[in-house]
Motif scaffolding. Structure first.
Motif, short mmCIF file in Angstrom:
data_model
loop_
_atom_site.label_atom_id
_atom_site.label_comp_id
_atom_site.label_asym_id
_atom_site.label_seq_id
_atom_site.Cartn_x
_atom_site.Cartn_y
_atom_site.Cartn_z
N ILE A 1 -51.83 0.21 6.09
CA ILE A 1 -50.57 -0.37 6.53
C ILE A 1 -50.25 -1.62 5.71
O ILE A 1 -49.12 -1.84 5.28
N GLN B 1 -47.92 2.71 14.13
CA GLN B 1 -49.02 1.81 14.45
C GLN B 1 -50.12 2.52 15.23
O GLN B 1 -51.31 2.32 14.99
N GLY C 1 -46.59 -1.40 4.27
CA GLY C 1 -45.96 -2.70 4.45
C GLY C 1 -45.35 -3.26 3.18
O GLY C 1 -44.42 -4.07 3.23
N THR D 1 -38.08 -0.37 7.97
CA THR D 1 -39.54 -0.48 7.84
C THR D 1 -40.19 -0.82 9.17
O THR D 1 -41.21 -0.23 9.55
N LEU E 1 -43.02 1.44 10.96
CA LEU E 1 -44.36 0.90 11.18
C LEU E 1 -44.71 0.83 12.67
O LEU E 1 -45.86 1.06 13.05
#
Length: 316
Positions: free
Chosen positions: A286, A311, A291, A303, A307
């Motif tokens: 990540i 997660q 990222g 984004t 994410l």
């Protein structure tokens, strides 16, 4: 986006139904739930359709990815749950429409050895003209086995330039486990596949700029750059069809037979080690992969949405 190392939730709950003012509260609830479930299923079917389109790559490239996804899902069959990502994560774009992407994730049923499988494609128009197209497919095992994962990624910056990453990434430190090397990399003759591909005149070794990524792949990893130059896109399609396609399919079959569908005895203390190692790899992915690459292509708002949904896959 190099989606390289990722666990998925077993399910995503449907929205809770609300009662209407009807004297019989059960009827509206059942109707609403059925409608919500139908809408949810339709949205997820649309997401899968977009993922399986692979709309921006050549026919041989598309055929390869379709064959790999189909083989993976057909062989694992009932061990996989449906994709439960939100529709706006299964398919997303940037504000200008110059970049679009899909994500397709299916978790493994318990007590399956499958953690999850993850596929994606990304298309981004380049400021200088042309486009960047990335297609990837990964399959990950849980701590009930210590067998390697599966990874393929094709990164195409032009019709005549392609980077291929194809590997069974190890989940143990190889220097400490020579039997592991023997079982998964020597007995399976993975090195011969790499050597066959590198004998093609247009193929040269590819070295990732990320030292971290280079530390995660196996000694037999196929990391190659193919440049057909003056021979044109037709030659690239020929290399994909006649060389990359059969080797990628062979590696997937090896992974299915020797890793995904073969049980290995793993002690409790070793399971704890695997869970810790897998978790660290996912977390780092990540940070240095998603990222950093997603904001440049899709902006921070998109984004953050991606994410947040992913997660759970990386940290569970």
């Amino acid at each position: 986006m190099a989606v390289i190392f990722r666990r998925a939730p077993l399910s995503t709950p449907l929205p809770l139904p609300i009662f209407s003012s009807s004297s019989n509260p059960l009827r509206p609830q059942v109707s609403f739930s059925a409608s919500a479930a139908s809408a949810c299923m339709e949205a997820h079917n649309q997401g899968r359709t977009k993922f399986m389109d692979f709309p921006y790559v050549s026919a041989p490239h598309r055929d390869l990815m379709l064959d790999l996804v189909s083989t993976l899902e057909n062989r694992l069959g009932s061990q996989l749950l449906p994709c439960t990502l939100p529709p706006d994560v299964q398919y997303y774009q940037n504000q200008t429409g110059t970049a679009s992407a899909t994500l397709h994730v299916r978790s493994g049923h318990k007590p399956s050895q499958i953690d999850f499988i993850l596929g994606s494609w990304i298309h981004s128009e380049l400021p200088t003209g042309g486009a960047l197209n990335i297609t990837s497919l990964s399959a990950y095992l849980n701590s009930s086995t210590d067998a390697p994962n599966f990874l393929i990624e094709l990164i195409q910056g032009s019709p005549t330039s392609l980077v291929l990453i194809l590997d069974l990434p190890p989940r143990k430190e190889l220097v400490l486990y020579p039997d592991y090397i023997q079982t998964f990399y020597e007995d399976t003759q993975l090195e011969t596949r790499r050597q066959v591909l590198e004998k093609i005149p247009e193929v040269v070794p590819y070295v990732s700029s990320s030292l971290y990524i280079r530390s995660l792949v196996s000694p037999t990893a196929i990391m190659a750059r193919i440049d057909t130059g003056a021979s044109g896109p037709g030659r690239m399609e020929e290399v994909v069809k006649s060389s990359i396609n059969p080797i990628a399919k062979e590696l997937l079959e090896i992974w299915l037979d020797r890793c995904a569908c073969e049980e290995r005895e793993v002690a409790e203390v070793e399971r704890a080690y695997l869970e810790k190692r897998d978790g660290l790899v996912k977390k780092k992915t990540i940070e240095i992969d998603l990222g950093m690459s997603l904001p440049r292509l899709f902006g921070q708002e998109v984004t953050d949405r991606i994410l947040e949904s992913l997660q759970e896959f990386f940290t569970a």
